[in-house]
Scaffold this motif. Sequence first.
Motif, PDB file in Angstrom:
ATOM      1  N   ILE A  28       0.816  -1.219   0.000  1.00 51.04           N
ATOM      2  CA  ILE A  28       0.000   0.000   0.000  1.00 51.04           C
ATOM      3  C   ILE A  28       0.850   1.270   0.000  1.00 51.04           C
ATOM      4  CG2 ILE A  28      -0.376   0.380   2.473  1.00 51.04           C
ATOM      5  CD1 ILE A  28      -3.070   0.435  -0.232  1.00 51.04           C
ATOM      6  N   THR A  29       2.083   1.212   0.529  1.00 49.67           N
ATOM      7  CA  THR A  29       2.915   2.419   0.560  1.00 49.67           C
ATOM      8  C   THR A  29       3.432   2.806  -0.822  1.00 49.67           C
ATOM      9  OG1 THR A  29       4.879   1.117   1.086  1.00 49.67           O
ATOM     10  CG2 THR A  29       3.653   2.076   2.936  1.00 49.67           C
ATOM     11  N   THR A  30       3.473   1.871  -1.771  1.00 54.03           N
ATOM     12  CA  THR A  30       3.953   2.193  -3.121  1.00 54.03           C
ATOM     13  C   THR A  30       2.917   1.893  -4.200  1.00 54.03           C
ATOM     14  OG1 THR A  30       4.967   0.011  -3.310  1.00 54.03           O
ATOM     15  CG2 THR A  30       6.362   1.816  -2.513  1.00 54.03           C
ATOM     16  N   ALA A  31       1.693   1.572  -3.829  1.00 54.03           N
ATOM     17  CA  ALA A  31       0.679   1.173  -4.814  1.00 54.03           C
ATOM     18  C   ALA A  31       0.281   2.313  -5.741  1.00 54.03           C
ATOM     19  CB  ALA A  31      -0.555   0.627  -4.101  1.00 54.03           C
ATOM     20  N   PHE A  32       0.273   3.533  -5.267  1.00 56.32           N
ATOM     21  CA  PHE A  32      -0.212   4.654  -6.059  1.00 56.32           C
ATOM     22  C   PHE A  32       0.904   5.587  -6.504  1.00 56.32           C
ATOM     23  CE2 PHE A  32      -3.519   3.355  -3.027  1.00 56.32           C
ATOM     24  CZ  PHE A  32      -4.435   2.862  -3.941  1.00 56.32           C
ATOM     25  N   LYS A  33       2.130   5.118  -6.462  1.00 57.83           N
ATOM     26  CA  LYS A  33       3.269   5.920  -6.873  1.00 57.83           C
ATOM     27  C   LYS A  33       3.331   6.018  -8.399  1.00 57.83           C
ATOM     28  CE  LYS A  33       8.255   6.145  -6.561  1.00 57.83           C
ATOM     29  NZ  LYS A  33       9.478   5.509  -6.121  1.00 57.83           N
ATOM     30  N   GLU A  34       3.631   7.208  -8.906  1.00 60.17           N
ATOM     31  CA  GLU A  34       3.788   7.418 -10.345  1.00 60.17           C
ATOM     32  C   GLU A  34       5.138   6.849 -10.775  1.00 60.17           C
ATOM     33  OE1 GLU A  34       3.127   8.247 -14.134  1.00 60.17           O
ATOM     34  OE2 GLU A  34       1.645   8.572 -12.564  1.00 60.17           O
ATOM     35  N   ARG A  35       5.135   5.925 -11.725  1.00 63.58           N
ATOM     36  CA  ARG A  35       6.357   5.243 -12.140  1.00 63.58           C
ATOM     37  C   ARG A  35       6.821   5.654 -13.529  1.00 63.58           C
ATOM     38  NH1 ARG A  35       8.001   2.026  -8.041  1.00 63.58           N
ATOM     39  NH2 ARG A  35       6.347   1.004  -6.872  1.00 63.58           N
ATOM     40  N   GLY A 127       2.993  -6.670  -4.201  1.00 64.12           N
ATOM     41  CA  GLY A 127       2.042  -5.808  -4.907  1.00 64.12           C
ATOM     42  C   GLY A 127       1.853  -6.213  -6.353  1.00 64.12           C
ATOM     43  N   PRO A 130       3.030  -3.242 -12.382  1.00 62.06           N
ATOM     44  CA  PRO A 130       2.578  -2.197 -13.307  1.00 62.06           C
ATOM     45  C   PRO A 130       3.373  -2.208 -14.606  1.00 62.06           C
ATOM     46  CG  PRO A 130       3.893  -1.241 -11.563  1.00 62.06           C
ATOM     47  CD  PRO A 130       3.748  -2.694 -11.243  1.00 62.06           C
TER      48      PRO A 130
END
Length: 152
Positions: A28-35, A127, A130
């Motif tokens: 959850i800490t990196t699920a919504f990070k822009e990659r 996770g 992506p």
Amino acid sequence: MNTVLTRANSLFAFSLSVMAALTFGCFITTAFKERSVPVSIAVSRVILIFDWNVKQLFLYLSAEYSTKNNALNQVVLWDKIILRGDNPKLLLKDMKSKYFFFDDGNGLKGNRNVTLTLSWNVVPNAGILPLVTGAGHVSIPFPDAYKTAKSY
């Protein structure tokens, strides 16, 4: 009174619950990070993608073009796996294609709009996987005639 097996079972179940909660927290800490990062033909900053939840990157360069038979054709020209701790700087001068660049129906010959795109898959410790396309691409024209390679 509880037996040794009952106590061991309770300890094991509690340990699994804690590990599941920690794994979910990692996700959850990196699920919504822009990659997505800016990409040019000379420089790509893939080092910005690495964080503590990234195990490896699968980079690949693809060519996209259209023909009269198909609206979109995609061909993978090159790929590389970069593990955490590896040097992310890529020096790819005068490199040959890793895969055959097969032209189905002569759609590439004389095509003036072949787009090269760098994309990558992020393989996390925990996770989802992506699929990211770089923010930038290059369009190149192809020649009107093919050259055959010399066989030695």
